[in-house]
Design a protein around this motif. Structure first.
Motif, short mmCIF file in Angstrom:
data_model
loop_
_atom_site.label_atom_id
_atom_site.label_comp_id
_atom_site.label_asym_id
_atom_site.label_seq_id
_atom_site.Cartn_x
_atom_site.Cartn_y
_atom_site.Cartn_z
N SER A 107 1.11 -0.97 0.24
CA SER A 107 0.43 -0.05 -0.26
C SER A 107 0.69 1.23 -0.05
O SER A 107 0.16 2.46 0.07
N GLN A 108 2.17 1.06 0.91
CA GLN A 108 3.16 2.60 0.28
C GLN A 108 3.05 3.01 -1.07
O GLN A 108 3.81 4.24 -1.21
N TRP A 109 2.29 1.99 -2.09
CA TRP A 109 3.13 3.12 -3.29
C TRP A 109 1.91 3.11 -4.06
O TRP A 109 1.45 2.86 -5.42
N ARG A 110 0.55 2.84 -3.36
CA ARG A 110 -0.55 3.98 -4.00
C ARG A 110 -0.52 4.89 -4.74
O ARG A 110 -1.35 4.80 -5.88
N LYS A 111 0.00 6.13 -3.90
CA LYS A 111 0.39 7.15 -5.00
C LYS A 111 0.86 6.95 -6.07
O LYS A 111 0.17 7.48 -7.00
N LEU A 112 2.12 6.08 -5.93
CA LEU A 112 2.77 6.18 -7.62
C LEU A 112 1.74 5.37 -8.64
O LEU A 112 1.62 6.03 -9.46
N ALA A 113 1.53 4.76 -7.76
CA ALA A 113 0.19 3.67 -9.05
C ALA A 113 -0.74 4.59 -9.79
O ALA A 113 -0.83 4.38 -11.09
N GLU A 114 -1.37 5.13 -8.91
CA GLU A 114 -2.48 6.13 -9.32
C GLU A 114 -1.72 6.92 -9.76
O GLU A 114 -2.55 7.80 -11.03
N GLN A 115 -1.06 7.49 -10.06
CA GLN A 115 0.45 8.66 -10.89
C GLN A 115 0.28 8.18 -12.86
O GLN A 115 0.45 8.79 -13.30
N LEU A 116 0.15 6.99 -12.68
CA LEU A 116 0.85 5.58 -13.24
C LEU A 116 -0.23 5.11 -14.56
O LEU A 116 0.34 4.11 -15.09
N ALA A 117 -1.39 5.26 -13.60
CA ALA A 117 -2.34 4.54 -13.70
C ALA A 117 -2.42 4.50 -15.64
O ALA A 117 -2.73 3.38 -15.95
N GLY A 118 -2.73 5.80 -15.95
CA GLY A 118 -2.66 5.77 -17.36
C GLY A 118 -2.04 5.46 -18.74
O GLY A 118 -1.99 5.02 -19.43
N ARG A 119 -0.51 4.62 -17.47
CA ARG A 119 0.08 4.59 -19.23
C ARG A 119 1.44 3.51 -18.41
O ARG A 119 1.90 2.29 -19.11
N TYR A 120 1.08 2.97 -16.82
CA TYR A 120 1.70 1.34 -17.07
C TYR A 120 0.94 1.35 -15.85
O TYR A 120 0.17 1.49 -15.38
N ARG A 121 1.81 -0.79 -15.76
CA ARG A 121 0.55 -1.51 -15.37
C ARG A 121 1.52 -1.83 -13.81
O ARG A 121 2.64 -2.22 -13.74
N THR A 122 1.27 -1.29 -12.64
CA THR A 122 2.26 -1.15 -11.53
C THR A 122 1.87 -2.50 -10.85
O THR A 122 0.74 -2.56 -10.48
N LEU A 123 2.56 -3.24 -9.98
CA LEU A 123 2.55 -4.32 -9.78
C LEU A 123 3.16 -4.48 -8.36
O LEU A 123 4.60 -4.58 -8.15
N ALA A 124 2.29 -3.47 -7.14
CA ALA A 124 2.70 -3.12 -6.20
C ALA A 124 2.72 -4.93 -5.27
O ALA A 124 1.53 -5.35 -5.28
N ILE A 125 3.96 -5.46 -4.49
CA ILE A 125 4.03 -7.28 -4.15
C ILE A 125 4.08 -6.84 -2.68
O ILE A 125 5.12 -5.99 -2.44
N ASP A 126 3.46 -7.82 -1.69
CA ASP A 126 3.67 -7.72 -0.72
C ASP A 126 4.55 -8.84 -0.08
O ASP A 126 4.99 -9.79 -0.83
N LEU A 127 5.96 -8.60 0.79
CA LEU A 127 7.08 -9.02 0.46
C LEU A 127 6.58 -10.21 1.69
O LEU A 127 5.80 -9.79 2.41
N TYR A 128 7.69 -11.18 2.20
CA TYR A 128 7.32 -12.29 2.78
C TYR A 128 6.50 -11.60 3.55
O TYR A 128 7.46 -10.70 4.46
N GLY A 129 6.09 -12.08 4.92
CA GLY A 129 5.32 -11.40 5.59
C GLY A 129 4.83 -10.06 6.54
O GLY A 129 4.60 -9.54 7.50
N TYR A 130 4.84 -9.37 5.21
CA TYR A 130 3.84 -7.90 5.77
C TYR A 130 2.67 -8.19 4.28
O TYR A 130 2.86 -8.88 3.86
#
Length: 273
Positions: A27-50
């Motif tokens: 969820s820490q990447w939500r702002k960046l993902a929203e800014q890029l939504a029209g040009r990039y497919r963002t895949l923000a991944i939860d690392l092990y244990g988070y």
């Protein structure tokens, strides 16, 4: 594993994989993902244990390679063999760096914010000794069953003394839930065998951001990488180690500019290590 539960998959276009810091989540990447939504497919991944990710099955044997192997599986299940951009912050930055070392053939660009690759430091230098002491103190508190003290020590090191006690009770509860994985993050990083010279094989474009306000250990790692990586551009930003969260509007501008540079091409294939 159910990767669809551990990924925020937003937008369309060229894929961008995002790896968060310790004590955080996708969820820490939500702002960046929203800014890029029209040009990039963002895949923000939860690392092990988070977030919604599973905890490592054999904690005492946990390594950075296990973290990167899981990331590789999720990426392949999500986008197959498509080339993608990769960005990581802190522990996510160390993970992204180690992942790129083994899998750079499909990575378009690599963005790093203060990767905590402390295994690149000399054991006798002050920066390494400082972070080793932090890791040992967190582990000691956990062994004593004092979860709050472990979380407080970790948070206050990266921010400032008193930060943890000033947080809302609900936020403290979440951080206390994550602190056992933080100890495994330290374990994975400090036991990693890849040396700084090994990273000279990374030929892809890399952008590294760091802050003068951050603790010495991360600034030293950045210095080592600046003297090692062959295609690196570096920038100073305000806000300290947690700037990708606290100063996202500044940090994100650097990421957006970097991944949109027209000269980036898919690097030549290299054998995985």
């Amino acid at each position: 594993m159910h990767p669809e539960q551990a990924i925020d998959d937003l937008g369309s276009g060229t894929p961008l994989v995002l790896l968060h810091s310790s004590m955080s989540s996708k969820s820490q990447w939500r702002k960046l993902a929203e800014q890029l939504a029209g040009r990039y497919r963002t895949l923000a991944i939860d690392l092990y244990g988070y977030g919604e990710a599973e905890y490592p099955a054999t904690p005492e044997q946990f390594t950075l390679t296990q973290e990167t192997d899981r990331i590789e599986t999720i990426i392949r299940q999500s986008i197959g063999d498509q080339p993608f951009h990769l960005i990581g912050h802190s522990y996510g930055g160390a993970t992204a760096l180690r992942y790129a070392y083994a899998h750079q053939s499909n990575i378009l660009t690599l963005g790093l914010y203060e990767p905590v690759a402390f295994h690149l430091l000399e054991p006798n230098e002050p920066a390494y000794q400082i972070i080793r002491e932090v890791a040992e103190r967190v582990a000691e508190y956990l062994n004593q069953g004092d979860i709050a003290a472990a979380a407080g020590h970790f948070i206050d090191f990266w921010s400032s003394p008193g930060t943890y006690l000033g947080l809302p009770a609900e936020r403290q509860r979440i951080l206390e839930h994550y602190i056992p994985k933080v100890s495994l993050d330290f374990q994975a990083i400090l036991r990693e065998s890849v040396k700084a010279a090994d990273y000279r094989t990374l030929k892809l474009p890399i952008c590294m951001l760091r802050s003068q306000e951050s603790p010495l250990p991360t600034r030293r790692v950045a210095e080592v990488l600046e003297n090692t990586l062959p295609r690196l551009e570096c920038h100073w930003v305000p806000g300290g180690h947690m700037a990708p969260i606290t100063h996202a509007e500044i940090v994100n501008l650097h990421w957006i500019r970097f991944i949109q540079q027209p000269h980036h091409t898919v690097p030549q294939a290299h054998e995985p290590r």
